[in-house]
Design a protein around this motif. Sequence first.
Motif, PDB file in Angstrom:
ATOM      1  N   CYS A  32      40.756 -42.626  -9.041  1.00 40.71           N
ATOM      2  CA  CYS A  32      41.834 -42.801  -8.634  1.00 40.71           C
ATOM      3  C   CYS A  32      42.847 -41.661  -8.648  1.00 40.71           C
ATOM      4  N   LEU A  36      44.756 -39.828  -6.033  1.00 38.60           N
ATOM      5  CA  LEU A  36      46.398 -39.998  -5.876  1.00 38.60           C
ATOM      6  C   LEU A  36      46.926 -38.504  -5.474  1.00 38.60           C
ATOM      7  N   ASP A  39      48.043 -37.604  -2.412  1.00 35.82           N
ATOM      8  CA  ASP A  39      49.351 -38.219  -1.606  1.00 35.82           C
ATOM      9  C   ASP A  39      50.645 -37.930  -2.367  1.00 35.82           C
ATOM     10  N   VAL A  40      50.564 -37.453  -3.561  1.00 33.14           N
ATOM     11  CA  VAL A  40      51.463 -37.566  -4.645  1.00 33.14           C
ATOM     12  C   VAL A  40      52.353 -36.030  -4.257  1.00 33.14           C
ATOM     13  N   LYS A  66      55.032 -41.290  -6.081  1.00 33.08           N
ATOM     14  CA  LYS A  66      54.210 -42.556  -6.079  1.00 33.08           C
ATOM     15  C   LYS A  66      54.234 -43.140  -7.466  1.00 33.08           C
ATOM     16  N   THR A  68      51.971 -45.715 -10.433  1.00 35.60           N
ATOM     17  CA  THR A  68      50.563 -45.953 -10.641  1.00 35.60           C
ATOM     18  C   THR A  68      50.159 -47.042 -10.008  1.00 35.60           C
ATOM     19  N   PRO A  69      49.026 -46.923  -9.175  1.00 35.75           N
ATOM     20  CA  PRO A  69      48.619 -48.252  -8.514  1.00 35.75           C
ATOM     21  C   PRO A  69      48.358 -49.439  -9.382  1.00 35.75           C
ATOM     22  N   ILE A 165      51.489 -41.660 -14.698  1.00 35.36           N
ATOM     23  CA  ILE A 165      50.839 -40.463 -14.167  1.00 35.36           C
ATOM     24  C   ILE A 165      51.512 -39.174 -14.684  1.00 35.36           C
TER      25      ILE A 165
END
Length: 261
Positions: A32, A36, A39-40, A66, A68-69, A165
């Motif tokens: 993950c 990520l 996209d960050v 972004k 943390t999912p 992150i």
Amino acid sequence: MPPSDPDPSKPFGWSHLLVSRAREQAEYVRSCAATLRRDVTISFVAGEAAGAGDGAVRQHFLSFSKRTPAHVTLQVREAINNLRVAIDIAICDVARIRNVAVKDAKFPFAKDEKSLRSRLKEMKIGNDFDDFILDIHPLFGHNLWLRDLHDFDIIMKHRAVVPLIACVPGGIDVQLSVPQELAWIQDFVNRSIVPWSEGHMLQIPLGEDPLSYSRFGGDLSFRFPKQVPFADCDVTDLIIFLSIGIDDLLDDVVSRFGTVG
């Protein structure tokens, strides 16, 4: 060594399966973080300025585009719980092998040795088992990796602990130190360089670009936040190291108490 394909219907099989699942969850979290990264956007938010003339500086605070999912936080919470539950179930298996009431059986943690001895007396598994647990010292201030796992699991039952992150700035090679009681992961830590998490403060000369000081590269990672057990440790690597520790503990339990007699 843990079995490659544990049978949850057999003694200690469910415990080994939970540890194996925790490892899978750790690798999922690693993947993950890699996903990520694509996209960050990494930036800095300007803060206060101080000083004057050539000595003027400005604070800048690291920011990721972004958060943390949520599914990462959930996977981490489940992995920690899986490792903690694995040792409870192992003790229940020992109790079943010895025909002791399972409702009173779980891995005992206590604030001091007196409380621990009292708990072991209630469990009635056997003097050899009591000696084994006493040697482990699952008390406040002792065997901290195991104690911290227990305490962290309790914390995460009552609130979400959201991993941070983090990204490693290029050109920075500073080793992250850990307390002496966590020396068992020192080899791992010595291979790590300090990551910067959300809100990391960089103070540089006024007017200069903070990104020119950081040169971020490589994948993102997730780190545990401050004020919790294992603060600042890499989430994936720590779960894997805890898994190794629990597997070693399970192997010891199986070798000592895995058969009747």
